[in-house]
Design an enzyme around this catalytic site. Structure first.
Site, PDB file in Angstrom:
ATOM      1  N   SER A   1      20.502  26.153 -15.723  1.00 46.36           N
ATOM      2  CA  SER A   1      21.807  26.681 -16.107  1.00 46.36           C
ATOM      3  C   SER A   1      21.773  27.507 -17.389  1.00 46.36           C
ATOM      4  CB  SER A   1      22.814  25.533 -16.262  1.00 46.36           C
ATOM      5  OG  SER A   1      22.399  24.648 -17.276  1.00 46.36           O
TER       6      SER A   1
ATOM      7  N   LYS B   1      30.921  20.887 -19.513  1.00 50.08           N
ATOM      8  CA  LYS B   1      30.495  22.030 -20.340  1.00 50.08           C
ATOM      9  C   LYS B   1      31.694  22.703 -21.001  1.00 50.08           C
ATOM     10  CE  LYS B   1      26.296  22.914 -17.649  1.00 50.08           C
ATOM     11  NZ  LYS B   1      25.609  23.781 -16.679  1.00 50.08           N
TER      12      LYS B   1
END
Length: 821
Positions: free
Chosen positions: A720, A763
């Site tokens: 990611s 996140k």
């Protein structure tokens, strides 16, 4: 014979008159007179109008002599009228024995004309009469109903049979043989009775004689009484005899079995008494025998399944032959104690009030709507289908989000027992399946121990930290859990110690884990995974005010009015002193504040104590996580990425530095293989897009590139960070700074496509906590934004991209306006 169940005060037949030989012997005087058939009935000069005596539970046949108790007023007056006249009375059976004052419609129309032979008045006013049946009669009409029933009758003539055929003779012989069988089975067959039966050669008369001694229902006996054809009547009696033989045979068989069982029990008792006497002579006392007897009774009461009871009886039999002080006897005794104490059939009753269960779940936990909805669905299905199997749920989420406490809340909502098992660090398979009884100190596995601890067969068992189960030379506990956590197998779970199947299908198993990567695929496939994401700051505010602060005030000896903590100060504690997905650190900090205030109160200061922002520094020290950690401006080569960790989301600064060299790529920061490959892909993408990005196409021949991710001691891996690596690399090569209020996440391909990643909610929570204003996520992660509360999304601008070409203008500020998701 009928009449054993007659009621008092009614016309009834006493027990001494219902034995089989009685009526047969008493009917013999009539037999001698009745030899001439119908002519004899004419000689009796029976009147065509006579009183009616209603009886219940019995049908009187011809040639039958029996005593009757007469208690009802009308019946007494009918008997008196008969005695004052010619002593004849019509005996009719009631259709319904419960009717106390029967009228004409309550009686059968066919009955028996009887002669009252004797009458005796009882002390209680009732009459005892001895009646002899003479002939069948049919009521033509009832003349009066008061003071007693009076009727006109028609004599039912018996048909003459001039010659008995072979078939009729066979029927009569079969009837005599069946009667003899019945009498033999009852143990009352005598030569006198059989001579009476053999002396009767008329089918109708033999049928009446046998019917009067058969145990039949009233409707069956009445059907035989109403049958005028002697041959047809013989058929009906033969059918009843066949049925009675079968019943009598079965009854005799049952009695023999019961007698054999009693004989065996008496024999066992005698032998046990002998063993006790022998033990007393040996000086071993009676305690051992008493203990074994108690153990035997306890096993009988434990409700063991058939195969389990067989094994328990086998072990108990072995125990009775052993010396009580032997080690083997101790092992068997302990084993039988476990068998007794396990709840083989005991189930707790579920709370199936869905609204009440929802109230309890809401009372114990804030938010967690998906989990609550799943539990309420289970309860609803359980209410509609009580036989359903228990679900296997797995709560996955960062530490401190309430996974374990949620299990307790579920047990409370279901009104079931709750048992928690910690699997963290477990490496021995025997912890799950138990040890064989051959080992010294062996015992069942922790699953069976938990069932015993709960005391019911359907508790809520929480398997905590299932992702931290280990493996070594002692076996793999996660493999042993495969049977436990499979609803298609665990109805016959076999523990090595018990060595008999135990039903776990009613148990509700709840597993908890921080990550799924370490759980074997076969085990994960057996569980229904429910994710519990980290809490937002607003959610933490609600939980702190509703649960944490009241609990800490109580635990530290304060009162609710002693501490004043405003929302801005509570938000400051959450933001500056804790940065986590869960709530444990927040509870510690609130507890620390309460302890310091409790000390001040104990030293004599008077509450209330107002906690302000300035006082917070004195109470908790300097802030540990400051907003100023986000730099106001970033130097070229630095970009902010977003990472997911087991404790929630984090921001990640990725630094890229260039220096003269020969095109080497240096990677530092304890990066994993996947992250290293992402860095290689980022470099290849930058080279392939050098012209469009304004880079020197030959920059790799002149420059060395160093990629570093701070917190170098912490392992990092995953795809990611791909878009962040590309952005930082382009920033370093073009000497263009990236916006400091922007964080990003996404996987990059060599063609520049941005692929979706996981942990979007965590996140974005981390980005908001770090003070970011914008965040870039892959376009295909747009669906994950539904999990983020609207108030949180309002605090940050989310921009979605599909290609890397869209990111660079957003990152360096060339294009700041993008359609927010």
């Amino acid at each position: 014979m009928n009449g054993e169940n007659t009621k008092i005060p009614e016309v009834e037949q006493p027990p001494q008159a219902v034995s089989d030989p009685g009526p047969v012997q008493e009917s013999s005087p009539v037999d001698e007179k009745a030899g001439s058939g119908n002519g004899e009935k004419n000689q009796l000069d029976i009147p065509l109008e006579m009183p009616v005596l209603p009886v219940r539970d019995i049908v009187v046949f011809n040639y039958m002599i029996l005593p009757l108790f007469v208690g009802r007023d009308k019946s007494v007056q009918a008997v008196d009228a008969a005695l004052s006249g010619n002593r004849y009375i019509l005996i009719l059976t009631q259709k319904d024995e419960k009717v106390d004052d029967p009228g004409p419609e309550d009686l059968f129309t066919v009955g028996t004309v009887g002669m009252i032979m004797r009458m005796l008045k009882m002390p209680d006013g009732r009459l005892k009469v001895l009646v002899q049946g003479l002939t069948r009669a049919r009521v033509s009409e009832f003349v009066a109903t008061d003071p007693f029933l009076l009727s006109k009758i028609e004599i039912v003539e018996e048909k003459d049979i001039k010659e008995i055929s072979l078939e009729q003779e066979a029927m009569m012989r079969a009837a005599r043989e069946q009667s003899e069988k019945i009498l033999s089975l009852r143990g009352i067959a005598t030569a006198d009775i059989m001579s009476v039966l053999n002396s009767v050669n008329e089918p109708g008369r033999l049928a009446d004689l046998i019917s009067s001694n058969l145990r039949m229902r009233v409707d069956e006996a009445q059907k035989i009484l109403e049958c005028e054809d002697p041959i047809e009547r013989m058929h009906l009696v033969n059918n009843q005899l066949v049925k009675e033989v079968e019943v009598a045979s079965m009854q005799a068989k049952i009695q023999n079995m019961a007698k054999e069982g009693m004989d065996k029990a008496q024999k066992d008792f005698f032998l046990r008494e002998q063993m006790k006497a022998i033990r007393r002579e040996l000086g071993e006392g009676e305690e051992e025998g008493d203990e074994l007897e108690e153990l035997r009774k306890a096993l009988d009461k434990a409700g063991l399944p058939k195969d389990v009871k067989k094994e328990a009886d086998k072990q108990l039999k072995r125990l009775t032959t052993m010396h009580p002080d032997s080690s083997e006897a101790s092992v068997i005794r302990t084993y039988l104690d476990w068998m007794v104490e396990l709840p083989w059939k005991k189930l707790s009753r579920d709370q199936l009030d869905i609204k009440e269960a929802k109230r309890i779940l809401d009372e114990d936990h804030y938010d967690l709507d998906k989990v609550k909805e799943r539990i309420l669905e289970y309860l609803s299905v359980r209410k509609l289908n009580p036989g359903m199997k228990g679900p296997i749920l797995c709560f996955v989420g960062p530490p401190g989000v309430g996974k374990t406490s949620l299990g307790r809340s579920i047990a409370r909502a279901l009104k079931r027992k709750f048992v928690r098992m910690s699997l963290g660090g477990m490496r021995d398979e025997a912890e799950i399946r138990g040890h064989r009884r051959t080992y010294i100190g062996s015992m069942p596995g922790r699953i069976i121990q938990s069932i015993k601890q709960a005391g019911t067969r359907n508790p809520v068992i929480m398997l905590d930290e299932i992702d931290k189960v280990g493996t070594d030379f002692r076996g793999d506990p996660s493999s042993a859990l495969l049977e436990v956590l499979d609803p298609e197998q665990n109805f016959s779970f076999s523990d090595h110690y018990l060595n008999v199947p135990f039903d776990l299908s009613k148990v509700m198993f709840i597993c908890t884990a921080n990550i799924l990567d370490t759980i074997p695929a076969a085990l994960l496939d057996r569980m229904e995974t429910i994710r519990l994401p980290g809490y937002t700051e607003q959610e933490k505010m609600h939980i702190a005010k509703r649960f944490i602060i009241p609990r800490q005030i109580q635990e530290n000896g304060l009162k609710k009015s002693d501490m004043v903590l405003s929302d801005p100060v509570l938000s400051q504690i959450i933001r500056d002193y804790t940065r986590e997905a869960g709530l444990r650190n927040l509870e510690r900090e609130v507890g620390s504040v309460c302890r310091k205030l409790a000390r001040r109160k104990a030293e004599g200061e008077k509450p209330p104590f107002r906690v302000t922002s300035k006082a917070l520094v004195k109470l908790l020290g300097q802030a540990r996580h400051l907003e100023e950690e986000r730099e106001k401006s970033l130097p070229p080569g630095v970009a902010v990425g977003l990472a997911w960790t087991p404790v929630g989301g984090e921001i990640l600064h990725i630094e890229v530095a260039t220096m003269p060299g020969k095109g080497k790529l240096h990677l530092t920061g304890k990066l994993g293989d996947v992250m290293k490959e992402s860095a290689q892909a980022a470099l290849s993408y930058a080279r392939s897009r050098a012209k469009e990005l304004g880079l020197d196409p030959e920059f790799t021949d002149k420059l060395d590139i160093h990629v570093h991710v701070p917190s170098g001691a912490t392992p990092k891996d995953g795809p990611s960070a791909g878009v962040t690596l590309v952005t930082a690399l382009i920033s370093a090569l073009t000497n263009t700074p990236v916006c400091s209020d922007l964080a990003m996440t996404g996987e990059i391909t060599l063609r520049g496509r941005v692929l979706p990643v996981g942990g979007i909610k965590e996140k974005i929570l981390a980005a908001v906590g770090a003070g970011m204003n914008r965040v870039i996520i892959p376009k295909r992660n747009e669906k994950d934004l539904e999990e983020i509360p609207k108030d949180l999304r309002a605090r940050i601008k989310v921009q979605t991209v599909e290609h890397m070409d869209e990111i660079w203008p957003l990152a360096c500020g060339l294009k700041t306006e993008a359609a927010p998701a």
